[in-house]
Design a protein around this motif. Sequence first.
Motif, PDB file in Angstrom:
ATOM      1  N   PHE A   1       0.841  -1.193   0.000  1.00  0.00           N
ATOM      2  CA  PHE A   1       0.000   0.000   0.000  1.00  0.00           C
ATOM      3  C   PHE A   1       0.882   1.251   0.000  1.00  0.00           C
ATOM      4  CE2 PHE A   1      -1.530   3.205   3.066  1.00  0.00           C
ATOM      5  CZ  PHE A   1      -2.545   3.762   2.313  1.00  0.00           C
ATOM      6  N   PHE A   2       1.871   1.283   0.870  1.00  0.00           N
ATOM      7  CA  PHE A   2       2.790   2.418   0.971  1.00  0.00           C
ATOM      8  C   PHE A   2       3.533   2.634  -0.349  1.00  0.00           C
ATOM      9  CE2 PHE A   2       7.108   3.981   1.886  1.00  0.00           C
ATOM     10  CZ  PHE A   2       6.792   5.217   2.415  1.00  0.00           C
ATOM     11  N   ASP A   3       4.095   1.584  -0.902  1.00  0.00           N
ATOM     12  CA  ASP A   3       4.856   1.688  -2.147  1.00  0.00           C
ATOM     13  C   ASP A   3       3.988   2.219  -3.290  1.00  0.00           C
ATOM     14  OD1 ASP A   3       7.111   0.719  -0.867  1.00  0.00           O
ATOM     15  OD2 ASP A   3       6.869  -1.331  -1.624  1.00  0.00           O
ATOM     16  N   GLU A   4       2.738   1.827  -3.309  1.00  0.00           N
ATOM     17  CA  GLU A   4       1.841   2.246  -4.385  1.00  0.00           C
ATOM     18  C   GLU A   4       1.443   3.720  -4.291  1.00  0.00           C
ATOM     19  OE1 GLU A   4      -2.605   1.231  -6.135  1.00  0.00           O
ATOM     20  OE2 GLU A   4      -1.621  -0.204  -4.821  1.00  0.00           O
ATOM     21  N   HIS A   5       1.320   4.248  -3.081  1.00  0.00           N
ATOM     22  CA  HIS A   5       0.754   5.590  -2.910  1.00  0.00           C
ATOM     23  C   HIS A   5       1.751   6.657  -2.451  1.00  0.00           C
ATOM     24  CE1 HIS A   5      -3.243   4.099  -3.657  1.00  0.00           C
ATOM     25  NE2 HIS A   5      -3.018   3.120  -2.798  1.00  0.00           N
ATOM     26  N   ARG A   6       2.941   6.283  -2.048  1.00  0.00           N
ATOM     27  CA  ARG A   6       3.850   7.255  -1.415  1.00  0.00           C
ATOM     28  C   ARG A   6       4.216   8.426  -2.319  1.00  0.00           C
ATOM     29  NH1 ARG A   6       8.845   3.180  -1.224  1.00  0.00           N
ATOM     30  NH2 ARG A   6       9.332   3.271  -3.432  1.00  0.00           N
ATOM     31  N   ASP A   7       4.508   8.183  -3.577  1.00  0.00           N
ATOM     32  CA  ASP A   7       4.932   9.281  -4.454  1.00  0.00           C
ATOM     33  C   ASP A   7       3.814  10.300  -4.669  1.00  0.00           C
ATOM     34  OD1 ASP A   7       7.431   8.080  -4.693  1.00  0.00           O
ATOM     35  OD2 ASP A   7       6.930   7.082  -6.576  1.00  0.00           O
ATOM     36  N   ASP A   8       2.603   9.813  -4.923  1.00  0.00           N
ATOM     37  CA  ASP A   8       1.474  10.728  -5.132  1.00  0.00           C
ATOM     38  C   ASP A   8       1.147  11.499  -3.854  1.00  0.00           C
ATOM     39  OD1 ASP A   8       1.224   9.956  -7.775  1.00  0.00           O
ATOM     40  OD2 ASP A   8      -0.330   8.468  -7.354  1.00  0.00           O
ATOM     41  N   VAL A   9       1.190  10.820  -2.728  1.00  0.00           N
ATOM     42  CA  VAL A   9       0.889  11.490  -1.457  1.00  0.00           C
ATOM     43  C   VAL A   9       1.961  12.539  -1.158  1.00  0.00           C
ATOM     44  CG1 VAL A   9       0.688  11.178   1.050  1.00  0.00           C
ATOM     45  CG2 VAL A   9      -0.457   9.590  -0.504  1.00  0.00           C
ATOM     46  N   TYR A  10       3.213  12.221  -1.414  1.00  0.00           N
ATOM     47  CA  TYR A  10       4.280  13.193  -1.150  1.00  0.00           C
ATOM     48  C   TYR A  10       4.116  14.436  -2.028  1.00  0.00           C
ATOM     49  CZ  TYR A  10       8.690  15.370  -0.159  1.00  0.00           C
ATOM     50  OH  TYR A  10       9.630  16.283   0.243  1.00  0.00           O
ATOM     51  N   ARG A  11       3.834  14.248  -3.320  1.00  0.00           N
ATOM     52  CA  ARG A  11       3.620  15.401  -4.203  1.00  0.00           C
ATOM     53  C   ARG A  11       2.428  16.233  -3.718  1.00  0.00           C
ATOM     54  NH1 ARG A  11       5.238  11.688  -8.286  1.00  0.00           N
ATOM     55  NH2 ARG A  11       3.083  11.066  -8.636  1.00  0.00           N
ATOM     56  N   PHE A  12       1.407  15.550  -3.276  1.00  0.00           N
ATOM     57  CA  PHE A  12       0.212  16.229  -2.789  1.00  0.00           C
ATOM     58  C   PHE A  12       0.521  17.083  -1.562  1.00  0.00           C
ATOM     59  CE2 PHE A  12      -3.697  15.899  -0.072  1.00  0.00           C
ATOM     60  CZ  PHE A  12      -4.499  16.734  -0.825  1.00  0.00           C
ATOM     61  N   VAL A  13       1.178  16.507  -0.559  1.00  0.00           N
ATOM     62  CA  VAL A  13       1.456  17.285   0.658  1.00  0.00           C
ATOM     63  C   VAL A  13       2.480  18.381   0.391  1.00  0.00           C
ATOM     64  CG1 VAL A  13       0.767  15.454   2.251  1.00  0.00           C
ATOM     65  CG2 VAL A  13       3.162  15.677   1.641  1.00  0.00           C
ATOM     66  N   ARG A  14       3.405  18.135  -0.512  1.00  0.00           N
ATOM     67  CA  ARG A  14       4.382  19.175  -0.850  1.00  0.00           C
ATOM     68  C   ARG A  14       3.683  20.376  -1.482  1.00  0.00           C
ATOM     69  NH1 ARG A  14      10.151  19.701  -2.077  1.00  0.00           N
ATOM     70  NH2 ARG A  14      10.343  21.272  -3.713  1.00  0.00           N
ATOM     71  N   ALA A  15       2.712  20.108  -2.332  1.00  0.00           N
ATOM     72  CA  ALA A  15       1.959  21.196  -2.954  1.00  0.00           C
ATOM     73  C   ALA A  15       1.100  21.927  -1.928  1.00  0.00           C
ATOM     74  CB  ALA A  15       1.095  20.663  -4.086  1.00  0.00           C
ATOM     75  N   LEU A  16       0.602  21.205  -0.932  1.00  0.00           N
ATOM     76  CA  LEU A  16      -0.252  21.834   0.069  1.00  0.00           C
ATOM     77  C   LEU A  16       0.517  22.644   1.091  1.00  0.00           C
ATOM     78  CD1 LEU A  16      -2.907  19.079   0.876  1.00  0.00           C
ATOM     79  CD2 LEU A  16      -3.177  21.113  -0.536  1.00  0.00           C
ATOM     80  N   VAL A  17       1.631  22.108   1.596  1.00  0.00           N
ATOM     81  CA  VAL A  17       2.317  22.767   2.715  1.00  0.00           C
ATOM     82  C   VAL A  17       3.676  23.330   2.356  1.00  0.00           C
ATOM     83  CG1 VAL A  17       1.095  21.377   4.427  1.00  0.00           C
ATOM     84  CG2 VAL A  17       3.347  20.641   3.641  1.00  0.00           C
TER      85      VAL A  17
END
Length: 156
Positions: free
Chosen positions: A11-27
């Motif tokens: 689960f982590f391997d599948e979603h980590r890159d998208d989640v990181y880009r998302f939080v980087r754009a937010l914060v």
Amino acid sequence: MGVLLPPFQMFFDEHRDDVYRFVRALVGPADADDVFQETFLSALRSYPSLTDASALRAWVFTIARRKAIDEYRAGARRAVPTEEVPEVVAPQHIDPDEQLWDDVRRLPAKQRAALVHRFVHDLSYQEIGALLDCTAEAARRSVHEGIKKLRATWQT
């Protein structure tokens, strides 16, 4: 019965890159690592209690959005230390892309998240609505309002 949960590492391997880009754009880049780690720590704590894996992507993005909001609120209360206070503020050259992302980060949380999902992740309004727990029309409206505020900021 729902879809079986994959091992957390998958689960982590599948979603980590998208989640990181998302939080980087937010914060922003300065706080992205902390928000990313808090997101997956929270997900890891809750993961064993999940019974259905059909909406894992939406679930982890919801956690990330809430962690980003928490970070934003905490940052508003945090004092920023400085070594020396200048008497006169010197004009600074600001990279237009960084200025744009700073303006995006100042948008309300739902508009900010909708814009990032639409223009960074290239998601449809239906997918954005699922991630933000709203209708596709509400997601479209959030994107529209966010763009409208950014245009007003950049035209002045």
